[in-house]
Design a protein around this motif. Structure first.
Motif, PDB file in Angstrom:
ATOM      1  N   SER A  83       0.825  -1.208   0.000  1.00  0.00           N
ATOM      2  CA  SER A  83       0.000   0.000   0.000  1.00  0.00           C
ATOM      3  C   SER A  83       0.858   1.255   0.000  1.00  0.00           C
ATOM      4  CB  SER A  83      -0.927   0.006   1.222  1.00  0.00           C
ATOM      5  OG  SER A  83      -1.821  -1.076   1.190  1.00  0.00           O
ATOM      6  N   VAL A  84       1.974   1.202   0.742  1.00  0.00           N
ATOM      7  CA  VAL A  84       2.887   2.348   0.754  1.00  0.00           C
ATOM      8  C   VAL A  84       3.461   2.582  -0.641  1.00  0.00           C
ATOM      9  CG1 VAL A  84       5.068   3.222   1.672  1.00  0.00           C
ATOM     10  CG2 VAL A  84       3.467   2.018   3.183  1.00  0.00           C
ATOM     11  N   ILE A  85       3.864   1.494  -1.294  1.00  0.00           N
ATOM     12  CA  ILE A  85       4.380   1.603  -2.670  1.00  0.00           C
ATOM     13  C   ILE A  85       3.287   2.123  -3.598  1.00  0.00           C
ATOM     14  CG2 ILE A  85       5.291   0.291  -4.625  1.00  0.00           C
ATOM     15  CD1 ILE A  85       6.552  -1.630  -2.596  1.00  0.00           C
ATOM     16  N   GLN A  86       2.093   1.598  -3.429  1.00  0.00           N
ATOM     17  CA  GLN A  86       0.968   1.989  -4.280  1.00  0.00           C
ATOM     18  C   GLN A  86       0.658   3.478  -4.145  1.00  0.00           C
ATOM     19  OE1 GLN A  86      -3.334   0.942  -3.336  1.00  0.00           O
ATOM     20  NE2 GLN A  86      -2.839  -0.608  -4.872  1.00  0.00           N
ATOM     21  N   ILE A  87       0.617   3.976  -2.913  1.00  0.00           N
ATOM     22  CA  ILE A  87       0.337   5.397  -2.685  1.00  0.00           C
ATOM     23  C   ILE A  87       1.445   6.261  -3.275  1.00  0.00           C
ATOM     24  CG2 ILE A  87       0.162   7.171  -0.898  1.00  0.00           C
ATOM     25  CD1 ILE A  87      -1.362   5.187   0.813  1.00  0.00           C
ATOM     26  N   GLY A  88       2.705   5.833  -3.076  1.00  0.00           N
ATOM     27  CA  GLY A  88       3.824   6.589  -3.630  1.00  0.00           C
ATOM     28  C   GLY A  88       3.777   6.671  -5.145  1.00  0.00           C
ATOM     29  N   LEU A  89       3.511   5.537  -5.801  1.00  0.00           N
ATOM     30  CA  LEU A  89       3.435   5.521  -7.262  1.00  0.00           C
ATOM     31  C   LEU A  89       2.257   6.346  -7.770  1.00  0.00           C
ATOM     32  CD1 LEU A  89       4.244   1.770  -8.034  1.00  0.00           C
ATOM     33  CD2 LEU A  89       5.703   3.742  -8.457  1.00  0.00           C
ATOM     34  N   ALA A  90       1.101   6.208  -7.096  1.00  0.00           N
ATOM     35  CA  ALA A  90      -0.084   6.958  -7.514  1.00  0.00           C
ATOM     36  C   ALA A  90       0.154   8.457  -7.381  1.00  0.00           C
ATOM     37  CB  ALA A  90      -1.290   6.529  -6.684  1.00  0.00           C
ATOM     38  N   LEU A  91       0.811   8.850  -6.296  1.00  0.00           N
ATOM     39  CA  LEU A  91       1.105  10.269  -6.084  1.00  0.00           C
ATOM     40  C   LEU A  91       2.087  10.781  -7.126  1.00  0.00           C
ATOM     41  CD1 LEU A  91       0.386  12.553  -4.151  1.00  0.00           C
ATOM     42  CD2 LEU A  91       2.298  11.855  -2.707  1.00  0.00           C
ATOM     43  N   TYR A  92       3.055   9.947  -7.476  1.00  0.00           N
ATOM     44  CA  TYR A  92       4.060  10.342  -8.476  1.00  0.00           C
ATOM     45  C   TYR A  92       3.422  10.530  -9.855  1.00  0.00           C
ATOM     46  CZ  TYR A  92       7.996   9.896 -11.706  1.00  0.00           C
ATOM     47  OH  TYR A  92       8.888  10.109 -12.726  1.00  0.00           O
ATOM     48  N   PHE A  93       2.673   9.519 -10.306  1.00  0.00           N
ATOM     49  CA  PHE A  93       2.091   9.596 -11.644  1.00  0.00           C
ATOM     50  C   PHE A  93       1.001  10.653 -11.736  1.00  0.00           C
ATOM     51  CE2 PHE A  93       3.963   5.315 -12.106  1.00  0.00           C
ATOM     52  CZ  PHE A  93       4.573   5.480 -13.341  1.00  0.00           C
ATOM     53  N   SER A  94       0.225  10.830 -10.673  1.00  0.00           N
ATOM     54  CA  SER A  94      -0.808  11.865 -10.709  1.00  0.00           C
ATOM     55  C   SER A  94      -0.179  13.252 -10.759  1.00  0.00           C
ATOM     56  CB  SER A  94      -1.728  11.740  -9.488  1.00  0.00           C
ATOM     57  OG  SER A  94      -0.998  11.848  -8.281  1.00  0.00           O
ATOM     58  N   PHE A 171      -5.502  -2.136  -7.616  1.00  0.00           N
ATOM     59  CA  PHE A 171      -6.100  -0.987  -6.928  1.00  0.00           C
ATOM     60  C   PHE A 171      -5.338   0.312  -7.134  1.00  0.00           C
ATOM     61  CE2 PHE A 171      -7.486  -4.714  -4.457  1.00  0.00           C
ATOM     62  CZ  PHE A 171      -8.860  -4.525  -4.519  1.00  0.00           C
ATOM     63  N   PHE A 172      -4.298   0.283  -7.944  1.00  0.00           N
ATOM     64  CA  PHE A 172      -3.520   1.495  -8.196  1.00  0.00           C
ATOM     65  C   PHE A 172      -4.399   2.611  -8.759  1.00  0.00           C
ATOM     66  CE2 PHE A 172      -1.279   4.126 -11.281  1.00  0.00           C
ATOM     67  CZ  PHE A 172      -0.267   4.663 -10.505  1.00  0.00           C
ATOM     68  N   GLY A 173      -5.299   2.265  -9.683  1.00  0.00           N
ATOM     69  CA  GLY A 173      -6.121   3.268 -10.345  1.00  0.00           C
ATOM     70  C   GLY A 173      -7.002   4.044  -9.385  1.00  0.00           C
ATOM     71  N   TYR A 174      -7.441   3.395  -8.299  1.00  0.00           N
ATOM     72  CA  TYR A 174      -8.309   4.080  -7.327  1.00  0.00           C
ATOM     73  C   TYR A 174      -7.552   5.225  -6.655  1.00  0.00           C
ATOM     74  CZ  TYR A 174     -11.207   4.821  -3.203  1.00  0.00           C
ATOM     75  OH  TYR A 174     -11.974   5.385  -2.217  1.00  0.00           O
ATOM     76  N   ASN A 175      -6.340   4.935  -6.170  1.00  0.00           N
ATOM     77  CA  ASN A 175      -5.533   5.987  -5.551  1.00  0.00           C
ATOM     78  C   ASN A 175      -5.143   7.053  -6.567  1.00  0.00           C
ATOM     79  OD1 ASN A 175      -5.376   4.893  -2.883  1.00  0.00           O
ATOM     80  ND2 ASN A 175      -3.895   3.402  -3.606  1.00  0.00           N
ATOM     81  N   PHE A 176      -4.843   6.607  -7.777  1.00  0.00           N
ATOM     82  CA  PHE A 176      -4.432   7.535  -8.818  1.00  0.00           C
ATOM     83  C   PHE A 176      -5.531   8.542  -9.129  1.00  0.00           C
ATOM     84  CE2 PHE A 176      -4.605   8.496 -13.398  1.00  0.00           C
ATOM     85  CZ  PHE A 176      -3.446   9.250 -13.518  1.00  0.00           C
ATOM     86  N   ILE A 177      -6.769   8.085  -9.258  1.00  0.00           N
ATOM     87  CA  ILE A 177      -7.855   8.992  -9.624  1.00  0.00           C
ATOM     88  C   ILE A 177      -8.186   9.943  -8.480  1.00  0.00           C
ATOM     89  CG2 ILE A 177      -9.919   7.723  -8.899  1.00  0.00           C
ATOM     90  CD1 ILE A 177      -9.334   9.295 -12.347  1.00  0.00           C
ATOM     91  N   LEU A 178      -8.038   9.489  -7.232  1.00  0.00           N
ATOM     92  CA  LEU A 178      -8.263  10.374  -6.085  1.00  0.00           C
ATOM     93  C   LEU A 178      -7.217  11.485  -6.048  1.00  0.00           C
ATOM     94  CD1 LEU A 178      -9.207   8.037  -3.076  1.00  0.00           C
ATOM     95  CD2 LEU A 178     -10.696   9.592  -4.328  1.00  0.00           C
ATOM     96  N   PHE A 179      -5.962  11.108  -6.229  1.00  0.00           N
ATOM     97  CA  PHE A 179      -4.898  12.114  -6.213  1.00  0.00           C
ATOM     98  C   PHE A 179      -5.019  13.067  -7.397  1.00  0.00           C
ATOM     99  CE2 PHE A 179      -2.148   8.997  -3.666  1.00  0.00           C
ATOM    100  CZ  PHE A 179      -2.455   9.634  -2.480  1.00  0.00           C
ATOM    101  N   SER A 180      -5.373  12.537  -8.558  1.00  0.00           N
ATOM    102  CA  SER A 180      -5.503  13.386  -9.742  1.00  0.00           C
ATOM    103  C   SER A 180      -6.587  14.439  -9.530  1.00  0.00           C
ATOM    104  CB  SER A 180      -5.833  12.528 -10.970  1.00  0.00           C
ATOM    105  OG  SER A 180      -4.762  11.665 -11.285  1.00  0.00           O
ATOM    106  N   GLY A 181      -7.730  14.013  -8.999  1.00  0.00           N
ATOM    107  CA  GLY A 181      -8.805  14.961  -8.737  1.00  0.00           C
ATOM    108  C   GLY A 181      -8.412  16.003  -7.710  1.00  0.00           C
TER     109      GLY A 181
END
Length: 295
Positions: A83-94, A171-181
Motif C-alpha cells: 500500500s505504501v508503494i501503491q500510494i507513492g506511485l499513484a502520487l508520483y504519476f498523478s 487498486f492502483f487506479g483508485y488511488n491515482f484517480i483520487l490524487f488526480s482529482g
C-alpha cells in the motif's frame, strides 16, 4: 395544526422526519448486525442448529492463544508495504500527469483501467500469468534470465510478494484517480506564483501540492491500512490461503464456512472491526483535525 407551531419546532420536526428513514436503515443494516455479531462471538454455534451455547469470552481466548488463528496477521504487513508503494506511485504519476504531457488522457486511462476490471477476472488472469512456464516465466526467459524463474504461487518465500504485486496493479487506479482529482483542485495561481519566485517542479510539489492534498493523502492512508488488514479477494481466489498466503479474513471465512465455528469467526470479525476503528482513531490523532485557515 402544523402551522400553529413555532418556526423552531417546525424546523426540528422536518429534520427528524427526514432523518427517520436513514437512521432506521443505518440501525437495521449496520448497528443491529454488529450487535448480533458480538452476541454470536460469545457463543459456540455451528451455524445450523437452533441452539447456541453461551461460552463467554472463550472464543476470544482461543483467538489470541492459538497461534494459527492470529499469526496470519503477519501477512497483512506485506499488503501494508504494498500500500505504501501503491500510494507513492499513484502520487508520483498523478503529479506528473497534472502537467502538460503528450497523450495525457491516454496514460490516465491506462493507469485507471485495471480498477475497472472485475477482481475475480484479475485474479484468474494473474493465475495464468504466474503459473509454471506461464507469461512471467516466458518474459524472464526471453530476456535471458531463465535461471531465475520461480514457482511464483508455490514458493512460500515469494508467494505474498506475487499477491501483493497483483493487488498493487489492481487498486492502483483508485488511488491515482483520487490524487488526480485533488491535484486538479489546487489553484493554478499558486503554481504561477511559485514559478515567478523561481521554484522548480519538486519545490512546487513539496510546498504547494502536498499541503493542498493533505486530507486526500490521509484518507488514502487509512483506507490502505484497513484494506491491508482485510485483504481477501486476490489471495483467496488465487491461492485459497495456501503456501503461507493465509490472511485474517480468509481464516475468518474458513472458520465459519469450512470448520463451522461461527462463534470463533464472529469473534475474529469483532477483532477486525476494533482494529479498523482503532486505526482510524490513531490516524486522526497523528494527523490531527485542524482546519485550514485562509490567509
Amino acid at each position: 395544526m402544523f402551522s400553529n407551531l413555532s418556526y423552531k419546532v417546525q424546523k426540528r420536526i422536518i429534520i427528524v422526519a427526514f432523518l427517520i428513514i436513514p437512521l432506521l436503515l443505518l440501525a437495521v443494516f449496520s448497528y443491529f448486525p454488529a450487535l448480533n455479531l458480538f452476541y454470536y462471538s460469545l457463543t459456540k454455534w455451528d451455524g445450523i442448529s437452533k441452539t447456541k451455547e453461551f461460552v463467554g469470552l472463550r472464543n476470544y481466548v482461543d483467538l489470541f492463544s492459538k497461534q494459527e488463528n492470529f499469526i496470519v496477521f503477519k501477512n497483512s504487513l506485506y499488503y501494508l508495504g504494498g500500500s505504501v508503494i501503491q500510494i507513492g506511485l499513484a502520487l508520483y504519476f498523478s503529479s506528473i500527469l497534472s502537467y502538460k504531457v503528450r497523450f495525457k488522457s491516454f496514460f490516465k486511462g491506462v493507469l485507471f483501467f485495471p480498477y475497472l476490471l472485475n477482481g475475480v477476472a484479475v485474479s484468474f488472469m494473474f493465475m495464468l500469468f504466474f503459473r509454471p512456464e506461464g507469461t512471467m516465466d516466458s518474459l524472464i526467459t526471453a530476456i535471458g534470465l531463465g535461471a531465475y524463474t520461480q514457482k511464483w504461487l508455490g514458493n512460500p518465500g515469494i508467494i505474498n510478494f506475487s499477491l501483493v504485486a497483483v493487488s498493487i496493479w489492481r487498486f492502483f487506479g483508485y488511488n491515482f484517480i483520487l490524487f488526480s482529482g485533488a491535484i486538479q483542485s489546487v489553484p493554478a495561481e499558486m503554481y504561477e506564483a511559485t514559478e515567478i519566485d523561481g521554484a522548480n517542479r519538486f519545490q512546487q510539489f513539496w510546498y504547494v501540492t502536498l499541503p493542498f492534498i493533505k486530507r486526500v493523502i490521509e484518507l488514502n492512508v487509512i483506507l490502505s491500512i484497513s484494506g491491508s488488514i482485510s485483504a481477501f479477494e486476490v489471495p483467496y481466489i488465487m491461492t485459497g490461503g495456501s503456501n503461507g498466503s493465509m490472511t485474517f479474513v480468509i481464516r475468518t471465512v474458513e472458520s465459519a464456512f469450512k470448520w463451522r465455528k461461527y462463534g470463533l469467526a464472529s469473534a475474529m470479525g469483532i477483532v477486525l472491526l476494533i482494529i479498523v476503528v482503532l486505526t482510524t482513531l490513531l490516524q486522526k490523532k497523528l494527523f490531527g483535525d485542524n482546519k485550514e485557515v485562509d490567509a
